[in-house]
Design an enzyme around this catalytic site. Structure first.
Site, PDB file in Angstrom:
ATOM      1  N   LYS A  84      27.172  41.929  31.392  1.00  0.00           N
ATOM      2  CA  LYS A  84      26.649  41.928  32.370  1.00  0.00           C
ATOM      3  C   LYS A  84      26.896  43.952  32.949  1.00  0.00           C
ATOM      4  CE  LYS A  84      29.491  40.803  35.790  1.00  0.00           C
ATOM      5  NZ  LYS A  84      30.097  42.101  36.865  1.00  0.00           N
ATOM      6  N   ARG A  96      31.323  38.045  46.595  1.00  0.00           N
ATOM      7  CA  ARG A  96      32.234  36.911  45.430  1.00  0.00           C
ATOM      8  C   ARG A  96      31.948  35.623  46.624  1.00  0.00           C
ATOM      9  NH1 ARG A  96      34.152  41.400  42.549  1.00  0.00           N
ATOM     10  NH2 ARG A  96      36.038  40.727  40.392  1.00  0.00           N
ATOM     11  N   ARG A 132      36.795  41.412  21.103  1.00  0.00           N
ATOM     12  CA  ARG A 132      36.388  43.075  20.948  1.00  0.00           C
ATOM     13  C   ARG A 132      36.698  44.140  21.519  1.00  0.00           C
ATOM     14  NH1 ARG A 132      32.905  42.793  26.551  1.00  0.00           N
ATOM     15  NH2 ARG A 132      35.423  42.028  27.646  1.00  0.00           N
ATOM     16  N   ARG A 137      41.621  45.526  24.717  1.00  0.00           N
ATOM     17  CA  ARG A 137      42.576  45.269  25.966  1.00  0.00           C
ATOM     18  C   ARG A 137      42.945  44.355  26.750  1.00  0.00           C
ATOM     19  NH1 ARG A 137      36.479  45.999  29.496  1.00  0.00           N
ATOM     20  NH2 ARG A 137      37.378  44.131  30.652  1.00  0.00           N
ATOM     21  N   ARG A 178      40.364  33.995  33.378  1.00  0.00           N
ATOM     22  CA  ARG A 178      39.247  34.963  34.472  1.00  0.00           C
ATOM     23  C   ARG A 178      38.181  34.620  33.986  1.00  0.00           C
ATOM     24  NH1 ARG A 178      38.012  39.935  30.906  1.00  0.00           N
ATOM     25  NH2 ARG A 178      37.217  40.657  32.452  1.00  0.00           N
TER      26      ARG A 178
HETATM   27  P1  AMP Z   1      35.824  44.083  39.595  1.00  0.00           P
HETATM   28  O1  AMP Z   1      35.357  45.066  38.375  1.00  0.00           O
HETATM   29  O2  AMP Z   1      34.379  43.603  39.631  1.00  0.00           O
HETATM   30  O3  AMP Z   1      36.561  43.027  38.128  1.00  0.00           O
HETATM   31  O4  AMP Z   1      37.031  43.774  40.873  1.00  0.00           O
HETATM   32  C1  AMP Z   1      38.465  44.166  40.507  1.00  0.00           C
HETATM   33  C2  AMP Z   1      39.135  44.045  41.689  1.00  0.00           C
HETATM   34  O5  AMP Z   1      38.922  44.433  42.715  1.00  0.00           O
HETATM   35  C3  AMP Z   1      39.022  42.456  41.896  1.00  0.00           C
HETATM   36  O6  AMP Z   1      40.224  41.928  40.992  1.00  0.00           O
HETATM   37  C4  AMP Z   1      39.181  41.927  43.714  1.00  0.00           C
HETATM   38  O7  AMP Z   1      40.849  42.795  43.652  1.00  0.00           O
HETATM   39  C5  AMP Z   1      38.737  43.720  44.288  1.00  0.00           C
HETATM   40  N1  AMP Z   1      37.880  43.558  44.315  1.00  0.00           N
HETATM   41  C6  AMP Z   1      36.538  43.887  43.980  1.00  0.00           C
HETATM   42  N2  AMP Z   1      34.777  43.175  44.678  1.00  0.00           N
HETATM   43  C7  AMP Z   1      35.865  42.264  45.312  1.00  0.00           C
HETATM   44  C8  AMP Z   1      35.245  41.716  46.262  1.00  0.00           C
HETATM   45  N3  AMP Z   1      33.966  40.956  46.125  1.00  0.00           N
HETATM   46  N4  AMP Z   1      35.790  41.147  46.807  1.00  0.00           N
HETATM   47  C9  AMP Z   1      37.090  40.988  47.304  1.00  0.00           C
HETATM   48  N5  AMP Z   1      37.475  41.652  46.470  1.00  0.00           N
HETATM   49  C10 AMP Z   1      36.887  42.748  45.659  1.00  0.00           C
END
Ligand code: AMP
Length: 208
Positions: free
Chosen positions: A13, A88, A127, A153, A164
């Site tokens: 992505k 989300r 990875r 990572r 995940r």
């Molecule tokens: P990501 O990099 O998109 O995996 O986001 C990292 C963290 O930020 C997630 O695990 C959430 O705690 C928070 N987060 C990011 N986007 C959202 C969203 N749309 N709604 C709620 N929490 C978010």
């Protein structure tokens, strides 16, 4: 174009988002990036969000919706954007429609990058990143040079990847049907070289 990009961890992505931004000349809007920046800057919002992020929980809707609302007003987002990591949940998707409607805008499509679970686990667990250059390698498909200083990572370890992926499946279980009902969902086969997947995305969006 106003797009939402959805895909599981290790689906490519990030790579596809970068290619799309380049091609469409629109910014990527990532709520995860914005929250991490707020946390690093130590703003009140960042401090509040950190409690949820560190616990692996979703940050409350009003916080992320507020961030996106503000970001959509920036000059560079007027002509379009690629949303990554937002929405989300269905309530977030509904809020997004409202934010866009207030600006006289609509979403053009939701692109879902589809990769079988077994392949995602293999991609993530093999990875490796070179600590010095940031270059990403795959032990099987894109082996690193012998002098690379490799790092695995923590969130790419097998048990974490499985968790995940479970979370991703739970998250999209309601979100994707929501967009499918609106006729916005474009499912793209994410197996293949990045350039092949990119060509499929452009085709799904009707871009030559
Ligand atoms: P990501 O990099 O998109 O995996 O986001 C990292 C963290 O930020 C997630 O695990 C959430 O705690 C928070 N987060 C990011 N986007 C959202 C969203 N749309 N709604 C709620 N929490 C978010």
């Amino acid at each position: 174009m106003r797009l939402v990009l959805v895909g599981p961890p290790a689906s490519g992505k990030g790579t596809q988002a970068a290619s799309l931004c380049d091609r469409l000349r629109v910014p990527k809007i990532s709520t995860g990036d914005m929250l991490r920046a707020a946390r690093a800057a130590g703003t009140p919002l960042g401090v509040a969000a950190d409690r949820f992020m560190s616990a692996g929980k979703l940050v409350p809707d009003e916080v992320v919706i507020g961030l996106v609302d503000e970001r959509l007003d920036a000059e560079d987002a007027r002509a379009g954007f690629i949303l990554d990591g937002f929405p989300r949940t269905v309530p977030q998707a509904e809020s997004l429609s409202g934010l866009l409607a207030r600006r006289g805008q609509v979403l053009d499509a939701v692109v879902q990058i589809d990769v079988p679970r077994g392949l995602l686990v293999e991609r993530a667990t093999l990875r490796r990143t070179d600590k010095r250059t940031g270059q990403i390698y795959h032990l099987k498909y894109n082996p690193p040079p012998p002098d690379a200083e490799l790092e695995h990572r923590a969130d790419d370890r097998e048990e974490t990847v499985a968790k995940r992926l479970d979370e991703y499946e739970a998250m999209t279980a309601a979100l994707l049907p929501h967009y499918d009902q609106q006729g916005l969902l474009r499912r793209v086969d994410g197996v293949g070289k990045p350039a092949e997947v990119f060509a499929r995305i452009l085709q799904a969006l009707g871009i030559q």
